[in-house]
Structure formats: structure tokens, C-alpha cells
Design a protein around this motif. Structure first.
Motif, PDB file in Angstrom:
ATOM      1  N   ALA A 267       6.688  20.700   5.510  1.00  0.00           N
ATOM      2  CA  ALA A 267       5.291  20.368   5.235  1.00  0.00           C
ATOM      3  C   ALA A 267       5.195  18.962   4.669  1.00  0.00           C
ATOM      4  O   ALA A 267       5.937  18.599   3.748  1.00  0.00           O
ATOM      5  N   HIS A 268       4.297  18.168   5.228  1.00  0.00           N
ATOM      6  CA  HIS A 268       4.028  16.810   4.758  1.00  0.00           C
ATOM      7  C   HIS A 268       2.637  16.825   4.149  1.00  0.00           C
ATOM      8  O   HIS A 268       1.649  17.016   4.844  1.00  0.00           O
ATOM      9  N   CYS A 269       2.564  16.643   2.832  1.00  0.00           N
ATOM     10  CA  CYS A 269       1.302  16.754   2.098  1.00  0.00           C
ATOM     11  C   CYS A 269       0.912  15.385   1.554  1.00  0.00           C
ATOM     12  O   CYS A 269       1.704  14.739   0.874  1.00  0.00           O
ATOM     13  N   LYS A 270      -0.319  14.948   1.878  1.00  0.00           N
ATOM     14  CA  LYS A 270      -0.803  13.664   1.368  1.00  0.00           C
ATOM     15  C   LYS A 270      -2.286  13.770   1.038  1.00  0.00           C
ATOM     16  O   LYS A 270      -2.957  14.721   1.447  1.00  0.00           O
TER      17      LYS A 270
ATOM     18  N   ASP B 114      -4.260  16.647   2.730  1.00  0.00           N
ATOM     19  CA  ASP B 114      -3.973  16.995   4.124  1.00  0.00           C
ATOM     20  C   ASP B 114      -2.544  17.529   4.174  1.00  0.00           C
ATOM     21  O   ASP B 114      -1.637  16.887   3.652  1.00  0.00           O
ATOM     22  N   ILE B 115      -2.358  18.671   4.803  1.00  0.00           N
ATOM     23  CA  ILE B 115      -1.012  19.235   4.939  1.00  0.00           C
ATOM     24  C   ILE B 115      -0.721  19.414   6.427  1.00  0.00           C
ATOM     25  O   ILE B 115      -1.458  20.105   7.131  1.00  0.00           O
ATOM     26  N   ARG B 116       0.345  18.758   6.878  1.00  0.00           N
ATOM     27  CA  ARG B 116       0.795  18.901   8.264  1.00  0.00           C
ATOM     28  C   ARG B 116       2.173  19.560   8.239  1.00  0.00           C
ATOM     29  O   ARG B 116       3.083  19.049   7.600  1.00  0.00           O
ATOM     30  N   VAL B 117       2.285  20.682   8.934  1.00  0.00           N
ATOM     31  CA  VAL B 117       3.525  21.467   8.923  1.00  0.00           C
ATOM     32  C   VAL B 117       4.135  21.455  10.313  1.00  0.00           C
ATOM     33  O   VAL B 117       3.430  21.637  11.309  1.00  0.00           O
TER      34      VAL B 117
ATOM     35  N   LYS C  22       4.760  25.370  -1.549  1.00  0.00           N
ATOM     36  CA  LYS C  22       5.636  24.421  -2.238  1.00  0.00           C
ATOM     37  C   LYS C  22       5.073  23.004  -2.177  1.00  0.00           C
ATOM     38  O   LYS C  22       5.220  22.225  -3.131  1.00  0.00           O
ATOM     39  N   ALA C  23       4.407  22.668  -1.058  1.00  0.00           N
ATOM     40  CA  ALA C  23       3.839  21.325  -0.896  1.00  0.00           C
ATOM     41  C   ALA C  23       2.725  21.077  -1.901  1.00  0.00           C
ATOM     42  O   ALA C  23       2.660  20.009  -2.520  1.00  0.00           O
ATOM     43  N   ILE C  24       1.836  22.049  -2.083  1.00  0.00           N
ATOM     44  CA  ILE C  24       0.711  21.851  -3.004  1.00  0.00           C
ATOM     45  C   ILE C  24       1.206  21.764  -4.448  1.00  0.00           C
ATOM     46  O   ILE C  24       0.710  20.961  -5.236  1.00  0.00           O
ATOM     47  N   VAL C  25       2.228  22.558  -4.783  1.00  0.00           N
ATOM     48  CA  VAL C  25       2.803  22.498  -6.132  1.00  0.00           C
ATOM     49  C   VAL C  25       3.463  21.139  -6.366  1.00  0.00           C
ATOM     50  O   VAL C  25       3.256  20.502  -7.403  1.00  0.00           O
ATOM     51  N   ALA C  26       4.241  20.677  -5.390  1.00  0.00           N
ATOM     52  CA  ALA C  26       4.930  19.384  -5.528  1.00  0.00           C
ATOM     53  C   ALA C  26       3.934  18.230  -5.602  1.00  0.00           C
ATOM     54  O   ALA C  26       4.119  17.289  -6.392  1.00  0.00           O
TER      55      ALA C  26
ATOM     56  N   ARG D 223       0.851  -1.186   0.000  1.00  0.00           N
ATOM     57  CA  ARG D 223       0.000   0.000   0.000  1.00  0.00           C
ATOM     58  C   ARG D 223       0.893   1.246   0.000  1.00  0.00           C
ATOM     59  O   ARG D 223       1.577   1.541   0.968  1.00  0.00           O
ATOM     60  N   SER D 224       0.903   1.988  -1.089  1.00  0.00           N
ATOM     61  CA  SER D 224       1.748   3.177  -1.161  1.00  0.00           C
ATOM     62  C   SER D 224       0.911   4.412  -0.850  1.00  0.00           C
ATOM     63  O   SER D 224      -0.226   4.535  -1.280  1.00  0.00           O
ATOM     64  N   VAL D 225       1.479   5.301  -0.069  1.00  0.00           N
ATOM     65  CA  VAL D 225       0.807   6.535   0.305  1.00  0.00           C
ATOM     66  C   VAL D 225       1.264   7.633  -0.642  1.00  0.00           C
ATOM     67  O   VAL D 225       2.460   7.824  -0.842  1.00  0.00           O
ATOM     68  N   GLU D 226       0.309   8.348  -1.217  1.00  0.00           N
ATOM     69  CA  GLU D 226       0.643   9.469  -2.091  1.00  0.00           C
ATOM     70  C   GLU D 226       0.976  10.671  -1.221  1.00  0.00           C
ATOM     71  O   GLU D 226       0.071  11.322  -0.686  1.00  0.00           O
ATOM     72  N   ALA D 227       2.259  10.941  -1.043  1.00  0.00           N
ATOM     73  CA  ALA D 227       2.679  12.031  -0.158  1.00  0.00           C
ATOM     74  C   ALA D 227       3.954  12.688  -0.668  1.00  0.00           C
ATOM     75  O   ALA D 227       4.784  12.043  -1.321  1.00  0.00           O
ATOM     76  N   VAL D 228       4.075  13.968  -0.380  1.00  0.00           N
ATOM     77  CA  VAL D 228       5.300  14.711  -0.675  1.00  0.00           C
ATOM     78  C   VAL D 228       5.710  15.479   0.573  1.00  0.00           C
ATOM     79  O   VAL D 228       4.873  15.810   1.416  1.00  0.00           O
ATOM     80  N   GLN D 229       6.991  15.755   0.677  1.00  0.00           N
ATOM     81  CA  GLN D 229       7.519  16.512   1.807  1.00  0.00           C
ATOM     82  C   GLN D 229       8.321  17.682   1.261  1.00  0.00           C
ATOM     83  O   GLN D 229       9.224  17.485   0.443  1.00  0.00           O
ATOM     84  N   THR D 230       7.975  18.896   1.687  1.00  0.00           N
ATOM     85  CA  THR D 230       8.686  20.093   1.236  1.00  0.00           C
ATOM     86  C   THR D 230       9.059  20.938   2.455  1.00  0.00           C
ATOM     87  O   THR D 230       8.607  20.671   3.563  1.00  0.00           O
ATOM     88  N   PHE D 231       9.857  21.970   2.214  1.00  0.00           N
ATOM     89  CA  PHE D 231      10.272  22.838   3.315  1.00  0.00           C
ATOM     90  C   PHE D 231      10.184  24.292   2.888  1.00  0.00           C
ATOM     91  O   PHE D 231      10.226  24.624   1.704  1.00  0.00           O
ATOM     92  N   GLY D 232      10.062  25.151   3.873  1.00  0.00           N
ATOM     93  CA  GLY D 232      10.095  26.593   3.667  1.00  0.00           C
ATOM     94  C   GLY D 232      11.066  27.193   4.651  1.00  0.00           C
ATOM     95  O   GLY D 232      11.165  26.732   5.793  1.00  0.00           O
TER      96      GLY D 232
END
Length: 152
Positions: free
Chosen positions: A29-32, A73-76, A96-100, A11-20
Motif C-alpha cells: 500500500a502506498h499512502c499519501k 490517497d491509498i493505492r494498493v 498498516k498504511a493509515i497507522v504509519a 518538493r517532498s511528498v508526504e507518503a508512506v509505503q506498507t505491506f500486508g
């Protein structure tokens, strides 16, 4: 006797991690994919202080529109720096999270639209400010100020 965790791994989670970043503040920011939750350090974004700077964090949401944020969901997590620096780091991390996320899991066209809207409004939403505090040198009180010179 350890159960195999193959079913968990498949089961793969669709998530990206970015920083500001802003000065000494760093926000990650952890966006999934999810229900539209926006949390900063575990608290909802509505309760962010100082209250006068709250709209700065909402700028990416207001610019892009709620419909794009409803499916993620975005957790910062933010640390370092002062109040204002943290606010600017959080808003950059969210943008940056939403763009990524849209680049990786949705499509290139919608990612380009989002990016153009954000850059047109404020470039610092996607590009970090490179300015840092200059270190103090000897012979003076600060980085540039010198002690007064006296001949006698």
C-alpha cells in the motif's frame, strides 16, 4: 544542457509505503496526502471481487471513520495467493498504511487511537498471520499423510 531539477527535488511528498501478507498473497500500500482515493491494482475498491468479501476490505475504513481517510490517497498493489488471501492482505496493508501515515505526518495521539481501535476489533489488521503451507515430504501424499503400510 540538462536543466537542473533542484526545484523538483525540493518538493517532498508526504507518503508512506506498507505491506500486508496472508499465505502467499502480498499487498503493498502506498499512502499519501490526497482526496480520499482507495484503489486496488488500479481499480476502485468498490468493484472488488468476490463481492461477499468486499466488506472485509472496508473494515479499516468503517472502524476508523471516513473523516480520517478523506485526506489520504491509498493505492494498493496485490499479487500472489488466492482471492481470500489477497483480500486479507489488502485489508492489512490499508490498516498498516493509515497507522504509519498518522504516525509519521500527523501526531502520535491520533495514531495511538487508530491503532487501539484496529487491534481491539481484529489483531490481524496490523499483525501478519505467520502460518504457511507445510511442504510435502517423501513416503506419503502430503505433508503429514503417509502411504498405507502393508506387511505382505
Amino acid at each position: 544542457l540538462v536543466p537542473s531539477c533542484g526545484s523538483i527535488m525540493s518538493r517532498s511528498v508526504e507518503a508512506v509505503q506498507t505491506f500486508g501478507k496472508k499465505k502467499n498473497a502480498i499487498a503493498v500500500a502506498h499512502c499519501k496526502r490526497g482526496k480520499g482515493i482507495l484503489n486496488v491494482n488500479g481499480y476502485p475498491i468498490d468493484g472488488l471481487l468476490p463481492e461477499s468479501m468486499r466488506y472485509k476490505v472496508f473494515e479499516p475504513v468503517l472502524l476508523i471513520g471516513n473523516d480520517k481517510f478523506k485526506e489520504v490517497d491509498i493505492r494498493v498493489k496485490v499479487r500472489g495467493g488466492g482471492n481470500t488471501s489477497q483480500i486479507f492482505a489488502v485489508r492489512q496493508a490499508i490498516a498498516k498504511a493509515i497507522v504509519a501515515f498518522y504516525q509519521k505526518y500527523v501526531d502520535e495521539q491520533s495514531k495511538r487511537e487508530i491503532k487501539d481501535i484496529l487491534v481491539q476489533f481484529d489483531r490481524s489488521l496490523l499483525v501478519a498471520d505467520p502460518r504457511r503451507c507445510e511442504p510435502k515430504k517423501f513416503g506419503g501424499r502430503g505433508a503429514r499423510a503417509r502411504f498405507q503400510k502393508s506387511y505382505r
